[in-house]
Design an enzyme around this catalytic site. Structure first.
Site, PDB file in Angstrom:
ATOM      1  N   GLN A 103       0.844  -1.192   0.000  1.00 27.30           N
ATOM      2  CA  GLN A 103       0.000   0.000   0.000  1.00 27.30           C
ATOM      3  C   GLN A 103       0.884   1.249   0.000  1.00 27.30           C
ATOM      4  O   GLN A 103       1.687   1.462   0.910  1.00 27.30           O
ATOM      5  CB  GLN A 103      -0.946   0.018   1.206  1.00 27.30           C
ATOM      6  CG  GLN A 103      -2.057   1.053   0.967  1.00 27.30           C
ATOM      7  CD  GLN A 103      -2.889   1.376   2.171  1.00 27.30           C
ATOM      8  OE1 GLN A 103      -2.359   1.529   3.269  1.00 27.30           O
ATOM      9  NE2 GLN A 103      -4.193   1.500   1.988  1.00 27.30           N
ATOM     10  N   TYR A 184      -5.565  10.950   4.353  1.00 26.76           N
ATOM     11  CA  TYR A 184      -4.160  11.222   4.021  1.00 26.76           C
ATOM     12  C   TYR A 184      -4.076  12.047   2.730  1.00 26.76           C
ATOM     13  O   TYR A 184      -5.086  12.564   2.258  1.00 26.76           O
ATOM     14  CB  TYR A 184      -3.375   9.907   3.971  1.00 26.76           C
ATOM     15  CG  TYR A 184      -3.388   9.227   5.331  1.00 26.76           C
ATOM     16  CD1 TYR A 184      -2.780   9.830   6.428  1.00 26.76           C
ATOM     17  CD2 TYR A 184      -4.073   8.038   5.542  1.00 26.76           C
ATOM     18  CE1 TYR A 184      -2.831   9.248   7.697  1.00 26.76           C
ATOM     19  CE2 TYR A 184      -4.128   7.456   6.802  1.00 26.76           C
ATOM     20  CZ  TYR A 184      -3.504   8.066   7.874  1.00 26.76           C
ATOM     21  OH  TYR A 184      -3.557   7.504   9.125  1.00 26.76           O
ATOM     22  N   ARG A 231      -7.581   2.541  -2.844  1.00 23.26           N
ATOM     23  CA  ARG A 231      -8.479   2.429  -1.683  1.00 23.26           C
ATOM     24  C   ARG A 231      -9.083   3.776  -1.322  1.00 23.26           C
ATOM     25  O   ARG A 231      -8.362   4.782  -1.235  1.00 23.26           O
ATOM     26  CB  ARG A 231      -7.713   1.887  -0.480  1.00 23.26           C
ATOM     27  CG  ARG A 231      -8.624   1.431   0.660  1.00 23.26           C
ATOM     28  CD  ARG A 231      -7.823   0.841   1.808  1.00 23.26           C
ATOM     29  NE  ARG A 231      -8.616  -0.093   2.589  1.00 23.26           N
ATOM     30  CZ  ARG A 231      -8.522  -0.237   3.911  1.00 23.26           C
ATOM     31  NH1 ARG A 231      -7.666   0.484   4.599  1.00 23.26           N
ATOM     32  NH2 ARG A 231      -9.272  -1.105   4.553  1.00 23.26           N
ATOM     33  N   GLY A 320      -9.762  -6.610   8.406  1.00 24.78           N
ATOM     34  CA  GLY A 320      -8.641  -5.940   9.047  1.00 24.78           C
ATOM     35  C   GLY A 320      -8.374  -6.511  10.426  1.00 24.78           C
ATOM     36  O   GLY A 320      -7.527  -7.394  10.591  1.00 24.78           O
TER      37      GLY A 320
HETATM   38  C1  8OZ Z   1      -3.796   3.195  12.194  1.00 30.79           C
HETATM   39  C2  8OZ Z   1      -2.745   3.901  12.745  1.00 30.79           C
HETATM   40  C3  8OZ Z   1      -1.939   4.675  11.952  1.00 30.79           C
HETATM   41  C4  8OZ Z   1      -2.182   4.748  10.585  1.00 30.79           C
HETATM   42  C5  8OZ Z   1      -4.860   4.286   8.031  1.00 30.79           C
HETATM   43  C6  8OZ Z   1      -2.499   3.996   7.698  1.00 30.79           C
HETATM   44  O1  8OZ Z   1      -5.779   4.560   8.801  1.00 30.79           O
HETATM   45  C7  8OZ Z   1      -3.485   4.107   8.558  1.00 30.79           C
HETATM   46  C8  8OZ Z   1      -3.248   4.043  10.027  1.00 30.79           C
HETATM   47  C9  8OZ Z   1      -4.043   3.273  10.843  1.00 30.79           C
HETATM   48  O2  8OZ Z   1      -5.046   4.156   6.822  1.00 30.79           O
END
Ligand code: 8OZ
Length: 372
Positions: A103, A184, A231, A320
């Protein structure tokens, strides 16, 4: 309930170039156990190897550049050393008969200066600080204030994804999943709550989906569309992301990338790791705008997963939390065996405990037993 041999969950299928023996996907899971060079730890070889009977493993989120990191001890895929360390993981997954994609992650504004190269602050579409915490050497802290990316910098960020995709192939991955979910960087460009740009990357939906489109196009040029998934999480509240009208936004997002002929789209329904019904959203309408395979995620049990596939809505279901404590999840679902529950204290950081020490079911009809 269909018997295990005819249940659609255990039928082979295809996600682009990736042939899958069943429809159970291991969702990406952040574990914060990377070594100082931001390499996956040696234990990741065993951790992912234990889960190789998944139809597909999606690796933990893996940053495409030093600026893409937002949490302590997450692995990267931006240099040869990282590709070499990942190669040991992919070799083991393949040796055990599995398939794994990496990912590709850039956190954007969800970061802290202590995690970034000296003197840097997090970058984002707009200079809007998230009301969110991240995990650093000092524990949980509020994320740092970001600066807006200059339009001249954007091609360089896209090139980071391109290089990561190239390194992923060198590392032996079967493909990549572009992380456009959970608030993000790509998600920050998509949403009007985080993107207030006035150039060609902000404003209406066409402009806000441009960064996504250009990242996916770069990855597709590098490794082929049939090895690239994406995603999304249309209504998650994760990381303080908001949009005034997610339905047309996410329908257009998948419609725009559909012509590439991608391996799959993967959608988190509802709040990431939380309730599925936190906000209204018509996932089937989104699905109808995308011409390729569809992976659904969040809070599915076996009956829901079977129904989602049998109805033609989804091609596979990602699990998950269940994969944290059940390395042999496919077998347990097949046999209707009890699922072990994950220890929340060992999710993020640490060593083997809570990582590689969840046992599989014992041979033939045995009960799950937690050791240690
Ligand atoms: C949990 C803690 C830190 C990052 C996401 C990459 O939520 C994460 C993530 C999940 O997509």
């Amino acid at each position: 309930m269909p018997d295990p041999d005819t249940s659609p969950l255990f039928q082979p299928g295809r996600l682009g170039a990736i042939a899958i023996p069943n429809r159970v996907v291991m969702a990406p899971l952040t574990r914060n156990r990377a070594t100082p060079g931001r390499l996956p730890p040696p234990l990741a070889v065993e951790y992912y190897g234990q889960r190789a009977d998944a139809g597909l493993i999606v690796s933990e989120a893996t940053q495409v550049s030093p600026m893409g990191q937002g949490y302590l001890d997450t692995p990267g895929i931006y240099n040869q050393a990282q590709a070499g360390a990942w190669r040991r993981v992919t070799d083991e997954v393949h040796r055990r008969g599995g398939r794994i994609v990496v990912q590709l992650w850039h956190v954007g504004r969800i970061s802290h200066t202590s995690l970034l190269p000296p003197g840097e602050v997090p970058v984002a579409p707009s200079a809007i600080r998230a009301h969110a915490l991240t995990f650093t050497r000092e524990g949980f802290v509020p994320v740092s204030a970001p600066r807006a990316l200059d339009i001249e910098e954007i091609p360089g960020v896209i090139d980071d994804y391109r290089r990561a995709a190239r390194l992923a192939m060198q590392a032996g991955f079967d493909g990549v999943e572009v992380h456009a979910a959970n608030g993000y960087l790509i998600d920050q460009f998509l949403r009007d709550g985080t993107n207030q740009r006035t150039d060609g990357y902000g404003g209406g939906i066409e402009n806000r989906t441009r960064f996504l489109f250009e990242v996916v196009r770069a990855v597709v040029e590098e490794i082929g569309a049939d090895r690239c998934g994406v995603r999304f999480s249309p209504v998650t509240p994760a990381n303080d992301c908001h949009d005034s009208n997610p339905q047309p936004l996410f329908e257009r997002a998948v419609e725009r990338i559909s012509p590439f002929g991608l391996a799959y789209v993967h959608v988190i329904e509802g709040a990431t790791g939380g309730p599925r019904d936190n906000a209204p959203f018509d996932y089937r309408a989104m699905r109808a705008r995308f011409a390729g395979p569809w992976i659904a995620n969040n809070g599915y049990d076996k009956a829901m997963a079977v129904e989602a596939i049998a109805s033609g809505y989804a091609d596979a279901i990602a699990f998950g939390m269940a994969y944290i404590a059940n390395p042999d999840l496919v077998r347990r679902l097949r046999e209707d065996a009890p699922l072990a529950s994950a220890d929340r204290d060992t999710l993020y950081g640490g060593g083997a405990h809570g990582y590689t020490d969840y046992p599989p079911l014992e041979a033939a009809g045995g009960r799950a037993r937690r050791t240690g």
